[in-house]
Design an enzyme around this catalytic site. Structure first.
Site, mmCIF file in Angstrom:
data_model
loop_
_atom_site.group_PDB
_atom_site.id
_atom_site.type_symbol
_atom_site.label_atom_id
_atom_site.label_comp_id
_atom_site.label_asym_id
_atom_site.label_seq_id
_atom_site.Cartn_x
_atom_site.Cartn_y
_atom_site.Cartn_z
ATOM 1 N N GLN A 220 0.829 -1.206 0.000
ATOM 2 C CA GLN A 220 0.000 0.000 0.000
ATOM 3 C C GLN A 220 0.865 1.259 0.000
ATOM 4 O O GLN A 220 0.350 2.364 -0.110
ATOM 5 C CB GLN A 220 -0.910 0.015 1.241
ATOM 6 C CG GLN A 220 -1.967 -1.072 1.235
ATOM 7 C CD GLN A 220 -2.829 -1.063 2.481
ATOM 8 O OE1 GLN A 220 -2.966 -2.080 3.136
ATOM 9 N NE2 GLN A 220 -3.430 0.064 2.819
ATOM 10 N N ARG A 367 -8.734 -0.203 7.878
ATOM 11 C CA ARG A 367 -9.748 0.730 7.366
ATOM 12 C C ARG A 367 -10.036 1.804 8.405
ATOM 13 O O ARG A 367 -11.178 2.043 8.793
ATOM 14 C CB ARG A 367 -11.019 -0.039 7.025
ATOM 15 C CG ARG A 367 -11.841 0.687 5.966
ATOM 16 C CD ARG A 367 -12.907 -0.176 5.396
ATOM 17 N NE ARG A 367 -13.528 0.540 4.301
ATOM 18 C CZ ARG A 367 -14.169 -0.035 3.309
ATOM 19 N NH1 ARG A 367 -14.270 -1.332 3.257
ATOM 20 N NH2 ARG A 367 -14.718 0.670 2.363
ATOM 21 N N CYS A 368 -8.971 2.443 8.837
ATOM 22 C CA CYS A 368 -9.079 3.275 10.025
ATOM 23 C C CYS A 368 -7.889 4.213 10.060
ATOM 24 O O CYS A 368 -6.790 3.835 9.698
ATOM 25 C CB CYS A 368 -9.052 2.332 11.224
ATOM 26 S SG CYS A 368 -8.720 3.093 12.788
ATOM 27 N N GLU A 737 -12.979 4.917 5.201
ATOM 28 C CA GLU A 737 -13.037 4.178 6.459
ATOM 29 C C GLU A 737 -14.237 4.542 7.324
ATOM 30 O O GLU A 737 -14.524 3.837 8.298
ATOM 31 C CB GLU A 737 -11.748 4.398 7.220
ATOM 32 C CG GLU A 737 -11.536 5.827 7.644
ATOM 33 C CD GLU A 737 -10.097 6.086 8.064
ATOM 34 O OE1 GLU A 737 -9.194 5.600 7.376
ATOM 35 O OE2 GLU A 737 -9.903 6.760 9.066
#
Ligand code: CDP
Length: 783
Positions: A220, A367-368, A737
């Site tokens: 990523q 996702r945060c 997110e």
């Protein structure tokens, strides 16, 4: 903001995702699709024990198997100074174990063979003699002075990693002591896992003829990984190319560097051939970046009227065997200090202690935005407990305490400056959409009949878009991001980015930003990410930072191009620049709209007829350093019905009103919300990476670690309000997110609400039917 035509497809158009053409045909190009001539395969040997001394490793039988090329151990790596590697949190982590192992499935040896099956067979033949040591799985016990010291490699002789605190300790204590109403919740946000459909993997290709190392990897953050390979491995950075091809879901799981990547690189350096390493599902679940694992206590105080006065939060953070959390350096507990949420709390104090246990390392931002999910869950839970204490409707309590829309920019007691918000507007929309009053009446009626129905509300605030570089860096690299935009002579464009999509639709949305700013149709804009040889340097995609940071960089780069295009247009129209006006796609002379040059004509002139003294070409780069983070928010309302006989929970309805400022592509945003809510559903009701007392992982397969399917997933009812970010060039905030951050509290609040008349105030996730049935049994409600 100009409205572009559907054909141009700028901001606000729900154009179909360009990348889906290849994905839905099964023609994506993932790491495991990369097959190079002469490529061989690596397989990790992993520890079956959670804590054990390594007595002896015998690799002879493995090496003797036909087709095996090498077996690498920690001792081999130690000779090259590579047995340990730095983590993103300033700790170090074993690449391959030396001395002892610290968690079940820890990497112990790396077998390389001509094919994958031989590598797997040979891994079974590596004989490792272990001497079991006492295991620590409870982080509270880790802090016991008599607890075994897990990390005896450290100078500090205990299992404590860090203490971090922020806010007014004394003022908060006093406010809570003096308050007439108090509420407290002990909430464990369980260890979970992002479980992307594609596991982690790489192909490392050291070309001995050129001296260049190419690593195709599920990354990523390809640029940051290239720099870390250079710094740790000692390979000149110009001789390293990291390529992230298509990624099948990341969710934070693909931010850290894992031992498998390093072993594949070492093996390729040693053998001079490309080496592929791909994790199995269980390896992914058991060993790579877990998320959460926060043991939290929140105390909140209020006046009798319900006006909140203070919040105190104490947390024990289980980081596993190595502190490998993907956190910005200055924030060991990430952005957890957003825990005052949407409420105007005069006083607050928050402290976090990180500890080691015999569990896999991680603590990644699933996702945060770095622990925001934990923070949002905690505040939204304790507010419900307070409402119960006050005997007040949880909606009324929230509305009484919202930061008013007139108070922005709002400085929170824990130090953040919220950019913009209108929490009551989102709440009102959600209440109307769900029909709140009628539902409360229905609940009352049902209770009389002994039926169990619950309504859960969550009105969360997020903090995304790290970051302003004076605050944020990862491993020393500042957190800006970038866009390089080139307009070709025929008016088509290529846009290269420092971020990396893992399914978020960047190839479409960045093109839409260019379309918005330059009037070049989004269909004419190619977006490229993930190749460090071509993309400008950036910190990558996680924590919903792409739109707030790289989206802004794209707008600014396009505006630089528009400035130059204006000069060329003035030259072509024989007019002065001051006399020109812009509308999407062309400059025209004020008062004479017929005298105009389109962006395509201008682009052609930039290469064929540019004014003397002006550089030829039409391109720009922007490295965007945001002045602040963006603060998306929303209100989620969940309705559940619980079966008294079985404890089974049915999510009857779920209304999600989100606000991410101005939207680039409404359809993509809706897709992001559907995906995040589905993940939130899994976390709330199904998922936990648990351990037995010997440190054996209980959630290492999809038989134990459940993913929601279409059967369990309700129909998501989405809506929006729009409160633009005042500092973002497009007024946009991140969204990816939000649904994962905001939804767990809505689900849990709904279940607790259904049982609140029985005296239930909190249930830890995952809330399984078994847990609920046991509560009902204890309360004498079920037979
Ligand atoms: O960093 P990441 O891509 O995961 O998160 P994001 O910035 O929230 O963006 C997720 C997707 O939603 C991207 O394709 C964005 O362009 C899109 N988005 C949008 O269309 N409008 C917004 N205001 C925010 C995101």
């Amino acid at each position: 903001m100009f409205k572009t035509t559907a054909e141009v497809g700028g901001m606000g158009h729900s154009i179909k995702r360009k990348e889906d053409l290849r994905f839905i045909q099964g023609k994506g190009n993932y790491v495991d699709d990369v097959n190079l001539p002469g490529m061989v395969y690596g397989q990790l040997v992993r520890s079956p024990y959670a804590h054990a001394r390594l007595k002896r490793i015998n690799t002879e039988h493995a090496k003797a198997l036909a087709g095996v090329l090498a077996v690498i151990t920690g001792e081999d790596l130690a000779k090259a100074g590579l047995a340990w590697m730095p983590t993103l949190s300033g700790d170090k982590q074993m690449v391959l174990a030396t001395g002892k192992v610290l968690f079940q499935s820890q990497e112990v040896a790396f077998v390389v063979a001509e094919d994958r099956y031989t590598a797997a067979d040979a891994a079974e033949l590596v004989e490792v003699e272990y001497e079991e040591l006492p295991v620590l799985v409870d982080p509270k016990k880790s802090l016991d002075p008599n607890a075994p010291i897990l990390r005896d490699d450290r100078e500090q002789k205990d299992n404590h990693i860090f203490h971090w605190e922020v806010g007014d300790r004394k003022g908060t204590e006093k406010a809570i002591q003096e308050a007439p109403v108090k509420a407290k919740v002990d909430a464990f946000f369980q260890r979970c896992h992002p479980a992307p459909l594609e596991t982690c993997g790489c192909v490392a290709d050291m070309n001995q003829a050129t001296g260049r190392l190419t690593v195709y990897m599920t990354s990523q953050a390809p640029h940051a990984h290239r720099t870390l390979f250079a710094l740790v491995g000692g390979i000149p950075e110009n001789n390293i190319r990291v390529v992230s091809p298509d990624i099948g879901g990341g969710f934070g799981n693909k931010v850290p560097i894992y031992p498998g990547y390093v072993c594949a690189v070492v093996a390729s350096l040693t053998l001079g051939v490309p080496v592929k390493w791909i994790e199995t599902r269980s390896e992914n679940l058991m060993s790579t970046g877990f998320a959460r694992d926060y043991h939290m206590t929140a105390e909140i105080s209020a006046e009798k009227s319900g006006k909140m006065t203070a919040l105190r939060v104490k947390t024990l953070a289980d980081h596993g065997a190595f502190n490998a959390a993907a956190q910005p350096t200055k924030f060991p507990a990430g952005l957890f200090s957003i825990c005052t949420g949407s409420y105007d709390l005069p006083k607050a104090f928050c402290e976090v202690d990180g500890v080691y246990t015999n569990k896999a390392p991680g603590g990644i931002a699933y996702r945060c935005s770095f622990r925001v999910t934990e923070a949002a869950y905690l505040i939204e839970r304790v507010v419900d407990v307070l409402a119960n204490e006050l005997k007040m409707d949880p909606v009324e309590l929230r509305r009484k305490n919202f930061i008013p829309s007139t108070a922005f920019p709002y400085k929170s007691p824990l130090g953040w400056t919220y950019d913009s918000g209108d929490y009551d507007a989102a709440m009102k929309k959600a209440l109307d959409k769900v029909g709140y009053r009628e539902l409360r009446k229905e609940q009352e009626e049902k209770r009389k009949k002994g039926e169990l129905m619950g309504i859960g509300v969550s009105s969360f605030t997020e903090i995304v878009g790290a970051g302003p570089s004076h605050l944020f860096d990862i491993a020393g690299i500042k957190m800006f991001d970038s866009c390089e935009l080139r307009i070709h002579p025929t008016g088509k464009a290529i846009c290269r980015m420092g971020t990396k999509s893992q399914g978020q639709g960047h190839e479409t949305t960045y093109a839409q930003i260019v379309a918005q700013e330059l009037g070049i149709p989004a269909a004419d804009v190619t977006v490229e990410e993930g190749d460090t040889d071509t993309a400008p340097y950036g910190l990558g995609t996680y924590a919903s930072r792409s739109t707030p940071v790289s989206g802004a960089a794209t707008a600014v780069a396009a505006r630089k191009i528009r400035d130059k295009a204006k000069k060329i247009a003035a030259h072509l129209l024989e007019a002065s620049e001051e006399d020109l006006e812009w509308e999407p796609g062309k400059f025209f002379v004020k008062g004479a709209p017929g005298k105009a040059k389109t962006i395509q004509e201008i682009a052609f002139a930039a290469y064929t007829n540019h004014p003397q003294g002006l550089e030829a070409g039409l391109e720009a780069v922007d490295y965007y350093d945001p002045p602040n983070l963006t603060f998306p928010f929303g209100t989620y309302i969940c309705i559940v019905d619980i079966d008294k006989g079985t404890g089974e929970i049915k999510v009857r309805r779920f209304v999600a009103v989100d606000d991410c400022g101005n939207i680039i592509n409404p359809m993509i945003v809706e897709g992001q919300i559907h995906g995040g809510l589905t993940e939130g559903l899994g976390i709330a009701f199904m998922q936990q990476i648990d351990y037995d007392e010997n440190g054996n992982v209980q959630g290492g397969t999809f038989m134990d670690y459940l993913l929601p399917t279409a059967v369990e997933t309700p129909n998501w009812e989405t809506d929006k309000t729009t409160t633009p970010s005042p500092h973002h060039p497009l007024g946009a905030k991140g969204i990816g997110e939000s649904p994962n951050v905001g939804s767990p509290a809505a689900f849990v609040n709904a279940v607790v609400d259904a049982l609140s008349h029985l005296g239930v105030r909190h249930i830890d996730m995952p809330i399984t039917p078994w847990k609920v049935w046991n509560i009902l049994k204890e309360k004498g409600v079920t037979g």
